[in-house]
Enzyme design. Structure first.
Site, PDB file in Angstrom:
ATOM      1  N   CYS A  26       6.855  28.571  13.980  1.00 60.35           N
ATOM      2  CA  CYS A  26       7.990  28.029  13.238  1.00 60.35           C
ATOM      3  C   CYS A  26       8.850  27.123  14.118  1.00 60.35           C
ATOM      4  O   CYS A  26       8.453  26.009  14.403  1.00 60.35           O
ATOM      5  CB  CYS A  26       8.805  29.170  12.615  1.00 60.35           C
ATOM      6  SG  CYS A  26       9.960  28.616  11.330  1.00 60.35           S
ATOM      7  N   HIS A  30       4.762  32.077   9.751  1.00 62.45           N
ATOM      8  CA  HIS A  30       4.973  33.215  10.652  1.00 62.45           C
ATOM      9  C   HIS A  30       3.787  34.182  10.581  1.00 62.45           C
ATOM     10  O   HIS A  30       3.755  35.073   9.727  1.00 62.45           O
ATOM     11  CB  HIS A  30       6.255  33.967  10.275  1.00 62.45           C
ATOM     12  CG  HIS A  30       7.512  33.241  10.634  1.00 62.45           C
ATOM     13  ND1 HIS A  30       8.231  33.535  11.769  1.00 62.45           N
ATOM     14  CD2 HIS A  30       8.156  32.223  10.020  1.00 62.45           C
ATOM     15  CE1 HIS A  30       9.290  32.742  11.831  1.00 62.45           C
ATOM     16  NE2 HIS A  30       9.264  31.927  10.787  1.00 62.45           N
ATOM     17  N   GLU A  44       3.208  36.584  12.476  1.00 62.00           N
ATOM     18  CA  GLU A  44       3.660  37.943  12.812  1.00 62.00           C
ATOM     19  C   GLU A  44       4.193  38.694  11.586  1.00 62.00           C
ATOM     20  O   GLU A  44       4.370  39.915  11.625  1.00 62.00           O
ATOM     21  CB  GLU A  44       4.732  37.895  13.909  1.00 62.00           C
ATOM     22  CG  GLU A  44       6.113  37.474  13.484  1.00 62.00           C
ATOM     23  CD  GLU A  44       6.307  35.979  13.371  1.00 62.00           C
ATOM     24  OE1 GLU A  44       7.476  35.538  13.325  1.00 62.00           O
ATOM     25  OE2 GLU A  44       5.301  35.231  13.326  1.00 62.00           O
TER      26      GLU A  44
END
Length: 259
Positions: free
Chosen positions: A125, A229, A231
């Site tokens: 990001c 993202h 994660e």
């Protein structure tokens, strides 16, 4: 896996600066990382290490960014605050888009040090945006303002439950990790790449509005980044499996260690 064989992966810190106008603000600068980012790195057996700031009025000693770059096997550039427009030669269009100039300088130094040490750099990001700016690219300060007709790339209420499609471009390294074509991703950003930095190739775009979603350096240093993202990955939501991206980054880190 023993502690001697585990990869050591740096994670760039987010900054919380003192603010005298807010009584609840801390009196000292805080550095932090998101738990999800550390856990994402750990999911494939690597040891995450937050790299602290090596500047500021409290800094002491002679530890250098280069030493971290030589000690660690790679680095993940964290998401977070906007990039300061001055970093790419512009003035903020609005006061709330002034970004974090201190963090920019810290992270640009990290990118440069890890590239110089031959260690891989992966951006998430803001990390994608910072990498692009560090190599001479520019950003949209606000996609919805500067790119009429664009999708909603950041919904403050939905946050990581805001989704759209991304198109992985053929004949790219990313298309070898994720099948080319369209995939569902999360989207939590209001800024994005305007002018791509020299030496980089676009690997994925938002097919509805052309916003760049993934880039990779085409030369010697291993530098890659995505706008979404990984994660935040939750398979039950039907988003693309980002595990191959992490494994590719860690393989580059392992190769750098052997070299």
């Amino acid at each position: 896996m023993s502690h001697t064989t585990r990869l050591k992966i740096g994670i760039s810190a987010c900054f919380f600066h003192p603010d005298g106008e807010r009584k609840a603000a801390p009196s000292k600068t805080l550095l932090w990382i998101e738990q999800s980012t550390a856990h994402w790195v750990m999911s494939e057996g690597a040891l995450p290490v937050m790299v602290p700031s090596l500047a500021g009025d409290t800094f002491r000693g002679d530890v250098s960014v280069a030493e971290y770059a030589h000690w660690l096997d790679g680095i993940v550039m964290h998401g977070g605050a906007d990039v300061w427009p001055g970093s790419y030669g512009e003035q903020p269009l609005r006061p709330e888009w002034h970004g974090d100039r201190v963090r920019d300088a810290y992270e640009v130094a990290l990118v440069q040090a890890f590239v110089a040490a031959g260690k891989p750099v992966f951006g998430i990001c803001r990390g994608l945006q910072l990498i692009n700016v560090a190599h001479g690219g520019t950003l949209y300060q606000d996609i919805s303002t500067q790119k009429p007709g664009a999708l909603v790339h950041r919904d403050a209420a939905a946050y990581d439950l805001n989704f759209h499609e991304v198109e992985v471009l053929p004949d790219t390294r990313l298309s070898e990790l994720v099948p080319p074509g369209r995939h569902k991703i999360n989207s939590v950003h209001h800024q994005g790449i305007k002018d791509l930095a020299p030496g980089f190739r676009v690997e994925a775009v938002s097919p509805e509005d052309g916003v760049i979603e993934a880039i990779r350096h085409t030369g010697g240093p291993w530098v890659a980044a995505v706008q979404w993202h990984p994660e935040f990955h939750r398979p039950e939501l039907g988003v693309v499996d980002d595990t191959p991206l992490l494994r590719d980054f860690l393989e580059a880190a392992r190769a750098a260690r052997k070299a």
